[in-house]
Design a protein around this motif. Structure first.
Motif, PDB file in Angstrom:
ATOM      1  N   ASN A 328      30.054  47.370  35.660  1.00  0.00           N
ATOM      2  CA  ASN A 328      29.724  46.007  35.228  1.00  0.00           C
ATOM      3  C   ASN A 328      30.967  45.214  34.841  1.00  0.00           C
ATOM      4  O   ASN A 328      31.129  44.052  35.224  1.00  0.00           O
ATOM      5  N   VAL A 329      31.854  45.846  34.065  1.00  0.00           N
ATOM      6  CA  VAL A 329      33.072  45.160  33.627  1.00  0.00           C
ATOM      7  C   VAL A 329      33.960  44.826  34.827  1.00  0.00           C
ATOM      8  O   VAL A 329      34.487  43.714  34.948  1.00  0.00           O
ATOM      9  N   GLY A 330      34.125  45.796  35.738  1.00  0.00           N
ATOM     10  CA  GLY A 330      34.933  45.547  36.937  1.00  0.00           C
ATOM     11  C   GLY A 330      34.354  44.444  37.800  1.00  0.00           C
ATOM     12  O   GLY A 330      35.081  43.603  38.337  1.00  0.00           O
ATOM     13  N   GLY A 331      33.027  44.414  37.911  1.00  0.00           N
ATOM     14  CA  GLY A 331      32.370  43.364  38.688  1.00  0.00           C
ATOM     15  C   GLY A 331      32.580  41.986  38.088  1.00  0.00           C
ATOM     16  O   GLY A 331      32.806  41.008  38.804  1.00  0.00           O
ATOM     17  N   GLN A 332      32.523  41.900  36.735  1.00  0.00           N
ATOM     18  CA  GLN A 332      32.753  40.619  36.072  1.00  0.00           C
ATOM     19  C   GLN A 332      34.172  40.118  36.329  1.00  0.00           C
ATOM     20  O   GLN A 332      34.383  38.955  36.696  1.00  0.00           O
ATOM     21  N   SER A 333      35.157  40.989  36.154  1.00  0.00           N
ATOM     22  CA  SER A 333      36.558  40.591  36.357  1.00  0.00           C
ATOM     23  C   SER A 333      36.807  40.185  37.801  1.00  0.00           C
ATOM     24  O   SER A 333      37.467  39.180  38.083  1.00  0.00           O
ATOM     25  N   ALA A 334      36.274  40.985  38.735  1.00  0.00           N
ATOM     26  CA  ALA A 334      36.483  40.691  40.156  1.00  0.00           C
ATOM     27  C   ALA A 334      35.861  39.360  40.540  1.00  0.00           C
ATOM     28  O   ALA A 334      36.457  38.582  41.299  1.00  0.00           O
ATOM     29  N   THR A 335      34.668  39.075  40.027  1.00  0.00           N
ATOM     30  CA  THR A 335      34.003  37.808  40.333  1.00  0.00           C
ATOM     31  C   THR A 335      34.823  36.618  39.851  1.00  0.00           C
ATOM     32  O   THR A 335      34.999  35.620  40.563  1.00  0.00           O
ATOM     33  N   ILE A 336      35.374  36.726  38.626  1.00  0.00           N
ATOM     34  CA  ILE A 336      36.187  35.647  38.077  1.00  0.00           C
ATOM     35  C   ILE A 336      37.427  35.424  38.921  1.00  0.00           C
ATOM     36  O   ILE A 336      37.800  34.281  39.231  1.00  0.00           O
ATOM     37  N   LEU A 356      46.892  40.347  32.383  1.00  0.00           N
ATOM     38  CA  LEU A 356      47.038  40.662  30.961  1.00  0.00           C
ATOM     39  C   LEU A 356      45.832  40.179  30.155  1.00  0.00           C
ATOM     40  O   LEU A 356      45.386  40.843  29.211  1.00  0.00           O
ATOM     41  N   LYS A 357      45.301  39.006  30.555  1.00  0.00           N
ATOM     42  CA  LYS A 357      44.121  38.492  29.854  1.00  0.00           C
ATOM     43  C   LYS A 357      42.924  39.425  30.051  1.00  0.00           C
ATOM     44  O   LYS A 357      42.226  39.777  29.088  1.00  0.00           O
ATOM     45  N   GLU A 358      42.677  39.860  31.282  1.00  0.00           N
ATOM     46  CA  GLU A 358      41.554  40.759  31.567  1.00  0.00           C
ATOM     47  C   GLU A 358      41.773  42.127  30.931  1.00  0.00           C
ATOM     48  O   GLU A 358      40.810  42.789  30.520  1.00  0.00           O
ATOM     49  N   LEU A 359      43.050  42.562  30.859  1.00  0.00           N
ATOM     50  CA  LEU A 359      43.370  43.818  30.183  1.00  0.00           C
ATOM     51  C   LEU A 359      42.966  43.754  28.713  1.00  0.00           C
ATOM     52  O   LEU A 359      42.330  44.677  28.180  1.00  0.00           O
ATOM     53  N   ARG A 360      43.300  42.647  28.061  1.00  0.00           N
ATOM     54  CA  ARG A 360      42.949  42.487  26.644  1.00  0.00           C
ATOM     55  C   ARG A 360      41.435  42.388  26.449  1.00  0.00           C
ATOM     56  O   ARG A 360      40.874  43.004  25.540  1.00  0.00           O
ATOM     57  N   VAL A 361      40.805  41.613  27.337  1.00  0.00           N
ATOM     58  CA  VAL A 361      39.341  41.465  27.252  1.00  0.00           C
ATOM     59  C   VAL A 361      38.664  42.815  27.458  1.00  0.00           C
ATOM     60  O   VAL A 361      37.734  43.186  26.723  1.00  0.00           O
ATOM     61  N   GLY A 362      39.120  43.567  28.472  1.00  0.00           N
ATOM     62  CA  GLY A 362      38.551  44.880  28.741  1.00  0.00           C
ATOM     63  C   GLY A 362      38.733  45.826  27.568  1.00  0.00           C
ATOM     64  O   GLY A 362      37.827  46.600  27.210  1.00  0.00           O
ATOM     65  N   LEU A 363      39.917  45.759  26.924  1.00  0.00           N
ATOM     66  CA  LEU A 363      40.199  46.623  25.775  1.00  0.00           C
ATOM     67  C   LEU A 363      39.299  46.275  24.594  1.00  0.00           C
ATOM     68  O   LEU A 363      38.729  47.170  23.942  1.00  0.00           O
ATOM     69  N   ALA A 397      37.747  53.745  30.270  1.00  0.00           N
ATOM     70  CA  ALA A 397      37.067  53.410  31.528  1.00  0.00           C
ATOM     71  C   ALA A 397      36.864  51.906  31.648  1.00  0.00           C
ATOM     72  O   ALA A 397      37.072  51.325  32.733  1.00  0.00           O
ATOM     73  N   MET A 398      36.475  51.241  30.575  1.00  0.00           N
ATOM     74  CA  MET A 398      36.220  49.800  30.633  1.00  0.00           C
ATOM     75  C   MET A 398      37.525  49.010  30.783  1.00  0.00           C
ATOM     76  O   MET A 398      37.565  48.001  31.488  1.00  0.00           O
ATOM     77  N   THR A 399      38.591  49.477  30.144  1.00  0.00           N
ATOM     78  CA  THR A 399      39.881  48.799  30.272  1.00  0.00           C
ATOM     79  C   THR A 399      40.410  48.923  31.695  1.00  0.00           C
ATOM     80  O   THR A 399      40.876  47.947  32.288  1.00  0.00           O
ATOM     81  N   VAL A 400      40.333  50.140  32.244  1.00  0.00           N
ATOM     82  CA  VAL A 400      40.773  50.361  33.628  1.00  0.00           C
ATOM     83  C   VAL A 400      39.928  49.548  34.602  1.00  0.00           C
ATOM     84  O   VAL A 400      40.441  48.950  35.552  1.00  0.00           O
ATOM     85  N   ALA A 401      38.616  49.500  34.363  1.00  0.00           N
ATOM     86  CA  ALA A 401      37.715  48.749  35.250  1.00  0.00           C
ATOM     87  C   ALA A 401      38.059  47.267  35.257  1.00  0.00           C
ATOM     88  O   ALA A 401      38.053  46.613  36.310  1.00  0.00           O
ATOM     89  N   ALA A 402      38.371  46.715  34.065  1.00  0.00           N
ATOM     90  CA  ALA A 402      38.712  45.290  33.977  1.00  0.00           C
ATOM     91  C   ALA A 402      39.980  44.983  34.772  1.00  0.00           C
ATOM     92  O   ALA A 402      40.057  43.976  35.481  1.00  0.00           O
ATOM     93  N   THR A 403      40.982  45.858  34.661  1.00  0.00           N
ATOM     94  CA  THR A 403      42.234  45.635  35.410  1.00  0.00           C
ATOM     95  C   THR A 403      42.031  45.836  36.901  1.00  0.00           C
ATOM     96  O   THR A 403      42.616  45.121  37.714  1.00  0.00           O
ATOM     97  N   MET A 404      41.188  46.798  37.268  1.00  0.00           N
ATOM     98  CA  MET A 404      40.909  47.012  38.683  1.00  0.00           C
ATOM     99  C   MET A 404      40.188  45.813  39.286  1.00  0.00           C
ATOM    100  O   MET A 404      40.376  45.475  40.462  1.00  0.00           O
TER     101      MET A 404
END
Length: 451
Positions: A328-336, A356-363, A397-404
């Motif tokens: 879910n987190v990766g999908g949100q970041s990718a869509t943006i 960096l912004k998505e990294l912080r948000v994911g964290l 997992a969520m931090t990595v997903a956001a960056t991916m």
């Protein structure tokens, strides 16, 4: 749908079912062409064909075709005689006619062009030389331009006498070689003495596009500069045509639709297949097969960690949560990021900031969800170390997903592939795999404490 259109749609469907075609013809004739065109979105291909055949006015038929996707428009025209096809196409703007002809069988397209009047066929054949998704492919050649040595009075008179000219938002100024040298608004034209020469009041810094520019870039440029039309020039700055804001809206809608289909792991070709289930399934299967193999890899990784799983069976409780939240987190970041690339708000110069912004948000989201799931794990299985492991795995997992979700679209964009596919099952599958690795890797590290 508004009530008026809903009533019209119900009436049309009822008359089609009854075969009351004379009554249906009268209903179509009394309706506004825009309303008739709108109805086609809610009819299947069979109903569309029946209704289209009952449109007697070529101008109304042309309006309807201009509002439909080009593949459907071509399919509707193919069922009628070539002379009628020609009449309808001649009522359409050249750029819309070209899009329809591109989707016709090659043999039929050639016959139609031969039947057309010389002027129309020449214009259409000229536009067919350009790529379908380029500025040249969507421009119109009925523009209004004047020589720089002409006066404002002459321009106003010429404008009053002009026929078959696309919407006149601006007056484009050319030199003796038809090179674009300036532009002025109609307001400027009307607020100066009639004897004023155009070259004395025109703006020389003209925003223009090349014939080979991608249509999506053209749309971004029009949106960026808030202009109603943009001139199209060749490599020698010769004025070839214009692209108006209505065409830009069509491009944005088309590109957005295409992105949404790709993000769903499908294709806009589905619209052409109507209710042909096997052909539609063939379009959707490639990404589902990707998901299938991704699931097999995920299962294989779990098998490799079978010793850890056997030692601590409680780990199985949180597998769906870890993989699901990561996806879910990766999908949100990718869509943006995909929409950012599509609208021009994100490019490679700003990608580091976005990352960096998505990294912080994911964290941040990972910490909140990690603490929550850690407390749930402790309360459920009464093992504080299990709570720590599950919480750490969730955060990672969520931090990595956001960056991916940022890196995957950027990777595809860098290599010239539409980044929209990065929001499809590709990111979901990749995050499932990394989530499992992180989860069981963390559990294996703390295995002695979990026993």
């Amino acid at each position: 749908m508004e009530q008026k259109l809903q009533m019209l749609l119900d009436t049309v469907r009822k008359l089609i079912r009854r075969g009351a075609y004379p009554n249906l013809t009268k209903v179509v004739a009394k309706s506004h062409p825009a309303d008739v065109a709108h109805l086609f979105r809610y009819l299947d291909l069979k109903e569309q064909r029946i209704l289209f055949n009952l449109i007697e006015d070529p101008e109304t038929a042309a309006y309807v075709l201009s509002e439909l996707d080009h593949g459907t428009g071509a399919a509707l025209l193919e069922q009628i005689d070539k002379e009628t096809i020609t009449e309808v196409l001649q009522e359409m703007p050249y750029d819309d006619a070209v899009d329809i002809i591109r989707n016709m069988p090659e043999e039929l397209a050639e016959e139609v062009l031969q039947i057309m009047q010389d002027e129309d066929s020449e214009e259409i054949e000229e536009l067919l030389k350009y790529g379908e998704d380029t500025a040249g492919g969507i421009m119109v050649t009925e523009y209004f331009a004047m020589d720089e040595d002409q006066t404002c009075g002459q321009a106003i008179q010429a404008l009053q006498e002009a026929e078959d000219v696309e919407m006149v938002f601006y007056l484009y100024v050319t030199n003796e070689h038809n090179h674009l040298v300036g532009v002025l608004s109609l307001r400027q034209l009307l607020t100066v003495p009639a004897s004023t020469k155009l070259k004395n009041i025109m703006t020389r810094d003209v925003i223009s596009v090349r014939t080979d520019m991608d249509q999506e870039e053209v749309a971004h440029m029009v949106a960026k500069y808030n202009i109603l039309a943009v001139p199209v020039v060749d490599e020698g700055n010769k004025l070839m045509g214009i692209i108006t804001v209505d065409d830009v809206i069509d491009v944005l809608r088309e590109e957005a639709t295409e992105d949404i289909y790709k993000m769903a792991g499908s294709s806009d070709e589905e619209l052409l297949y109507g209710f042909k289930s096997f052909k539609i399934a063939r379009l959707r299967l490639p990404w589902l097969i990707t998901n299938l193999f991704g699931g097999v890899i995920t299962g294989y990784l779990m098998w490799r960690f079978k010793v850890t799983l056997k030692e601590v069976m409680a780990l199985i409780s949180f597998i769906p949560v870890i993989t699901g939240m990561g996806g879910n987190v990766g999908g949100q970041s990718a869509t943006i990021v995909v929409r950012g690339f599509a609208t021009g708000r994100i490019d490679f110069s700003t990608l580091r900031q976005v990352f960096l912004k998505e990294l912080r948000v994911g964290l941040i989201m990972g910490v909140v969800c990690g603490v929550t799931i850690g407390l749930v794990a402790y309360g459920w299985h009464h093992n504080p170390y299990l709570g720590i492991v599950v919480g750490l795995a969730m955060v990672t997992a969520m931090t990595v997903a956001a960056t991916m979700g940022v890196l995957a679209p950027a990777f595809f964009k860098r290599f010239g592939v539409d980044p929209a596919i990065a929001s499809t099952p590709f990111v979901q599958t990749a995050n499932d795999i990394t989530g499992i690795l992180i989860y069981f890797g963390t559990a294996t590290m703390f295995l002695n404490l979990l026993r």
